[in-house]
Design an enzyme around this catalytic site. Structure first.
Site, PDB file in Angstrom:
ATOM      1  CD  GLN A 193      -2.617  -1.107   2.425  1.00 12.83           C
ATOM      2  OE1 GLN A 193      -2.651  -0.307   3.657  1.00 12.83           O
ATOM      3  NE2 GLN A 193      -3.405  -2.297   2.617  1.00 12.83           N
ATOM      4  CG  HIS A 259      -2.751  -0.131   7.665  1.00 10.62           C
ATOM      5  ND1 HIS A 259      -3.114  -0.968   8.776  1.00 10.62           N
ATOM      6  CD2 HIS A 259      -3.513  -0.524   6.593  1.00 10.62           C
ATOM      7  CE1 HIS A 259      -3.795  -2.009   8.486  1.00 10.62           C
ATOM      8  NE2 HIS A 259      -4.095  -1.725   7.284  1.00 10.62           N
ATOM      9  CD  GLU A 352     -13.773   3.519  14.491  1.00  9.46           C
ATOM     10  OE1 GLU A 352     -12.927   4.717  14.337  1.00  9.46           O
ATOM     11  OE2 GLU A 352     -13.659   2.760  15.277  1.00  9.46           O
ATOM     12  CE1 TYR A 362     -12.093  10.650  17.800  1.00 13.41           C
ATOM     13  CE2 TYR A 362     -10.026  11.238  18.377  1.00 13.41           C
ATOM     14  CZ  TYR A 362     -11.355  11.695  18.454  1.00 13.41           C
ATOM     15  OH  TYR A 362     -11.491  12.919  18.540  1.00 13.41           O
ATOM     16  CE1 TYR A 373     -10.038  -6.670   5.515  1.00 14.93           C
ATOM     17  CE2 TYR A 373      -7.850  -6.310   6.592  1.00 14.93           C
ATOM     18  CZ  TYR A 373      -8.890  -5.616   6.105  1.00 14.93           C
ATOM     19  OH  TYR A 373      -8.982  -4.420   5.729  1.00 14.93           O
TER      20      TYR A 373
HETATM   21  C1  HEC Z   1      -6.520  -8.048   3.987  1.00 15.71           C
HETATM   22  C2  HEC Z   1      -6.438  -8.225   2.583  1.00 15.71           C
HETATM   23  C3  HEC Z   1      -6.383  -9.643   2.042  1.00 15.71           C
HETATM   24  C4  HEC Z   1      -7.165 -10.588   2.074  1.00 15.71           C
HETATM   25  C5  HEC Z   1      -8.713 -10.440   2.768  1.00 15.71           C
HETATM   26  C6  HEC Z   1      -6.926 -11.597   1.782  1.00 15.71           C
HETATM   27  N1  HEC Z   1      -5.499 -11.284   1.112  1.00 15.71           N
HETATM   28 FE1  HEC Z   1      -4.523 -12.801   0.016  1.00 15.71          FE
HETATM   29  N2  HEC Z   1      -2.932 -11.352   0.194  1.00 15.71           N
HETATM   30  C7  HEC Z   1      -2.920 -10.395   0.660  1.00 15.71           C
HETATM   31  C8  HEC Z   1      -1.553  -9.467   0.144  1.00 15.71           C
HETATM   32  C9  HEC Z   1      -1.498  -8.124   0.692  1.00 15.71           C
HETATM   33  C10 HEC Z   1      -1.020 -10.557  -0.566  1.00 15.71           C
HETATM   34  C11 HEC Z   1       0.707 -10.338  -0.781  1.00 15.71           C
HETATM   35  C12 HEC Z   1       1.615 -10.703   0.067  1.00 15.71           C
HETATM   36  C13 HEC Z   1       3.141 -10.615  -0.411  1.00 15.71           C
HETATM   37  O1  HEC Z   1       3.223  -9.371  -0.791  1.00 15.71           O
HETATM   38  O2  HEC Z   1       3.848 -11.326   0.075  1.00 15.71           O
HETATM   39  C14 HEC Z   1      -1.602 -11.504  -0.397  1.00 15.71           C
HETATM   40  C15 HEC Z   1      -1.264 -12.876  -1.135  1.00 15.71           C
HETATM   41  C16 HEC Z   1      -1.776 -14.069  -1.040  1.00 15.71           C
HETATM   42  C17 HEC Z   1      -1.451 -15.328  -2.060  1.00 15.71           C
HETATM   43  C18 HEC Z   1      -0.130 -15.362  -2.477  1.00 15.71           C
HETATM   44  C19 HEC Z   1      -0.093 -14.743  -3.901  1.00 15.71           C
HETATM   45  C20 HEC Z   1       1.155 -14.644  -4.514  1.00 15.71           C
HETATM   46  O3  HEC Z   1       1.634 -13.881  -5.465  1.00 15.71           O
HETATM   47  O4  HEC Z   1       2.038 -15.540  -4.219  1.00 15.71           O
HETATM   48  C21 HEC Z   1      -2.565 -16.189  -2.106  1.00 15.71           C
HETATM   49  C22 HEC Z   1      -2.484 -17.636  -2.792  1.00 15.71           C
HETATM   50  C23 HEC Z   1      -3.882 -15.385  -1.434  1.00 15.71           C
HETATM   51  N3  HEC Z   1      -3.156 -14.390  -0.872  1.00 15.71           N
HETATM   52  C24 HEC Z   1      -4.918 -16.000  -1.291  1.00 15.71           C
HETATM   53  C25 HEC Z   1      -5.830 -15.262  -0.645  1.00 15.71           C
HETATM   54  C26 HEC Z   1      -7.451 -16.177  -0.414  1.00 15.71           C
HETATM   55  C27 HEC Z   1      -7.587 -17.380  -0.836  1.00 15.71           C
HETATM   56  C28 HEC Z   1      -7.843 -15.192   0.616  1.00 15.71           C
HETATM   57  C29 HEC Z   1      -9.229 -15.388   1.041  1.00 15.71           C
HETATM   58  C30 HEC Z   1      -9.535 -16.497   1.871  1.00 15.71           C
HETATM   59  C31 HEC Z   1      -7.158 -13.971   0.677  1.00 15.71           C
HETATM   60  N4  HEC Z   1      -5.885 -14.202   0.094  1.00 15.71           N
HETATM   61  C32 HEC Z   1      -7.640 -12.756   1.476  1.00 15.71           C
HETATM   62  C33 HEC Z   1      -3.904  -9.579   1.072  1.00 15.71           C
HETATM   63  C34 HEC Z   1      -5.083 -10.234   1.417  1.00 15.71           C
END
Ligand code: HEC
Length: 477
Positions: A193, A259, A352, A362, A373
């Site tokens: 972000q 954030h 909020e 706050y 999440y």
């Molecule tokens: C709050 C935000 C958020 C939510 C909700 C979320 N993710 Fe993620 N997810 C991320 C972020 C940010 C990354 C990248 C992490 C990194 O850069 O290593 C990620 C990475 C991933 C990856 C790896 C992707 C890669 O490029 O290797 C997978 C697979 C994944 N998420 C699956 C899920 C699944 C399935 C769900 C729901 C059950 C979920 N995510 C919910 C934020 C979220």
């Protein structure tokens, strides 16, 4: 609410959606829903990875670019263990193994469909016209060809500058984006972000030429929100001065990519207020020896105002105005009462709107209306003595971002109403505030993509930052 004009089926749908929406904030937390895997993707993952897996604040699942390896075992591990410091929750506690497996298969299926051309994304309508409750308006693309515009500042009637989240800055003249980006901005931490956020001219810009920028600064110890100001000379930023920069040991390691806050606003006396998100370090929001999770106040040149609440308190960061904030991405002063409001991107179910007052707490993360999440609880507390209640909150979350009060003349009935933008919900909302309470909310439009900010122009139109363009909202000709 009768539809005004229906040039496209999409507008018809939009108008129908608007008509169908009545506002009650039905407050119940969703658990991780098992069963239909597409449903559970929509409920748990879409807010970050996009409704169609196309990506949003988190990476696309369709492009076959993986940081964990795209094989089923790596994907399952990524889902179970998460990457919490980068904003990916760990789902292992709330998802059974069979649900993780179903999710991995779903991700693979969708990627294959995308590669075979079976999933395509309809381009959002270029222009719509809508009869909203108080005004009939038309939305048109004002400037296209942008990449995640974050904020817009008008320097005169026909000249503006726009920030792009990835760190670029452009002059817009007579509705045309300059070919080349402005040179001379400091280096920007563009990961997760992190990026370039708000741009705000000094209240006496016409006399002194100062323009303020908020961004994620790549420091030695990681990254933190930083504020600079500079002057525009041709297509270059010159005389750049730092207005706010945290001490190096208070920077947060580069692995934390969430954030930063990064919104700024001047009050009537020319004081600069700005927000710093908690950088994913929740407890820091309650710790006044740290700058993150706070709203700050400074003189326009960066000096600490004598009246700041923590001035003189040993170890406290002297610029702090209020604390206990998670990720305040919107800040605005009420044009009549002068009250400061902050729009705070909360956890799931915890967005909020706050009335921000000097020295107040706050509550984050001690009290919140939100949950993790992953569906797990954060705290059972929504109230606590000594901690402020929001004016309103949103369940489910809209993923709120920037906001502004409307003060123009083109839409007389919207005068002094608050317009708030949102990412996941893709909504522009109008809020009426009376006696410090939100008495009315209306969706002005929805479904044109994530909205990062909304700004009133000198012409009285509203300008919304959409994913790759700025849209202008004005009365129907
Ligand atoms: C709050 C935000 C958020 C939510 C909700 C979320 N993710 Fe993620 N997810 C991320 C972020 C940010 C990354 C990248 C992490 C990194 O850069 O290593 C990620 C990475 C991933 C990856 C790896 C992707 C890669 O490029 O290797 C997978 C697979 C994944 N998420 C699956 C899920 C699944 C399935 C769900 C729901 C059950 C979920 N995510 C919910 C934020 C979220």
């Amino acid at each position: 609410m009768p539809p005004a004009s229906l040039p496209t089926p999409r507008t018809a749908l939009l108008v129908a959606t608007l008509a169908a929406l009545a506002f009650t904030c039905s407050a119940h937390a969703q658990q991780f829903r098992t069963g239909q895997v597409a449903d559970s993707y929509a409920q748990n993952c879409a807010s970050c990875h996009g409704a169609n897996l196309q990506g949003g604040s988190a990476p696309s699942m369709l492009d076959d670019v993986w940081s964990v390896g795209g094989d089923p075992e790596s994907l399952a591990r990524a889902i179970r263990d998460g990457v919490p410091e980068k904003g990916m929750p760990a789902w292992g506690q709330v998802m059974e193994d069979k649900d993780v497996r179903a999710m991995v298969i779903y991700l693979q299926e969708q990627r294959t469909k995308f590669q075979n051309g079976q999933i395509t994304f309809p381009a959002p309508a270029d222009s719509i016209s809508v009869q909203s409750e108080l005004h009939t308006y038309q939305l048109n693309t004002w400037v296209g060809g942008l990449d995640e515009p974050y904020s817009l500042a008008f320097l005169s009637a026909d000249r503006a500058i726009v920030t792009e989240k990835k760190g670029a800055l452009y002059v817009i003249e007579n509705g045309q984006r300059a070919a080349e980006p402005i040179k001379g901005l400091p280096e920007i931490f563009n990961q997760g972000q992190g990026g370039l956020y708000d741009v705000v001219p000094h209240p006496q810009y016409a006399q002194n030429g100062w323009i303020y920028f908020a961004f994620a600064d790549p420091g030695e110890g990681g990254s933190m929100t930083r504020i600079v100001r500079g002057k525009l000379q041709g297509n270059e930023l010159v005389d750049v001065q730092t207005i706010f920069q945290a001490r190096a040991d208070l920077y947060i390691p580069a692995s934390a990519r969430v954030h930063w806050g990064g919104r700024m606003v001047f009050d009537r006396d020319g004081m600069l207020f700005f927000s710093v998100g908690e950088r994913g370090q929740r407890d820091h929001a309650q710790d006044v020896t740290r700058p993150n999770g706070k709203v700050h106040r400074l003189h326009d040149d960066g000096r600490i105002p004598a009246g700041n609440p923590f001035v003189g308190q040993a170890d406290a960061v002297q610029s702090i105005w209020s604390f206990g904030h998670r990720n305040p991405q919107g800040l605005a002063f009420h044009p009549v009462t002068g009250a400061l409001y902050d729009l705070e991107h909360g956890p799931r179910g915890g967005d909020e709107l706050n009335h921000v007052e000097k020295g107040r707490n706050y509550g984050w993360p001690v009290i919140t209306y939100g949950i993790e999440y992953s569906g797990a609880g954060i705290t059972e507390l929504t109230h606590k003595e000594g901690m402020e209640q929001p004016i309103t909150y949103w369940v489910p979350s809209l993923a709120v971002c920037g906001m502004n009060f409307y003060t123009g003349d083109l839409f007389p009935q919207w005068k002094n109403h608050l317009f708030i933008s949102s990412l996941a919900a893709e909504e522009l909302r109008r809020l009426e505030i009376k006696d410090g309470q939100v008495v009315k909310q209306e969706i002005i439009f929805k479904g044109l993509g994530r909205i990062r900010h909304v700004v009133g122009g000198p012409d009285g139109a509203l300008y919304a930052m959409l994913p790759n363009r700025i849209a202008r909202i004005a009365p129907v000709q």
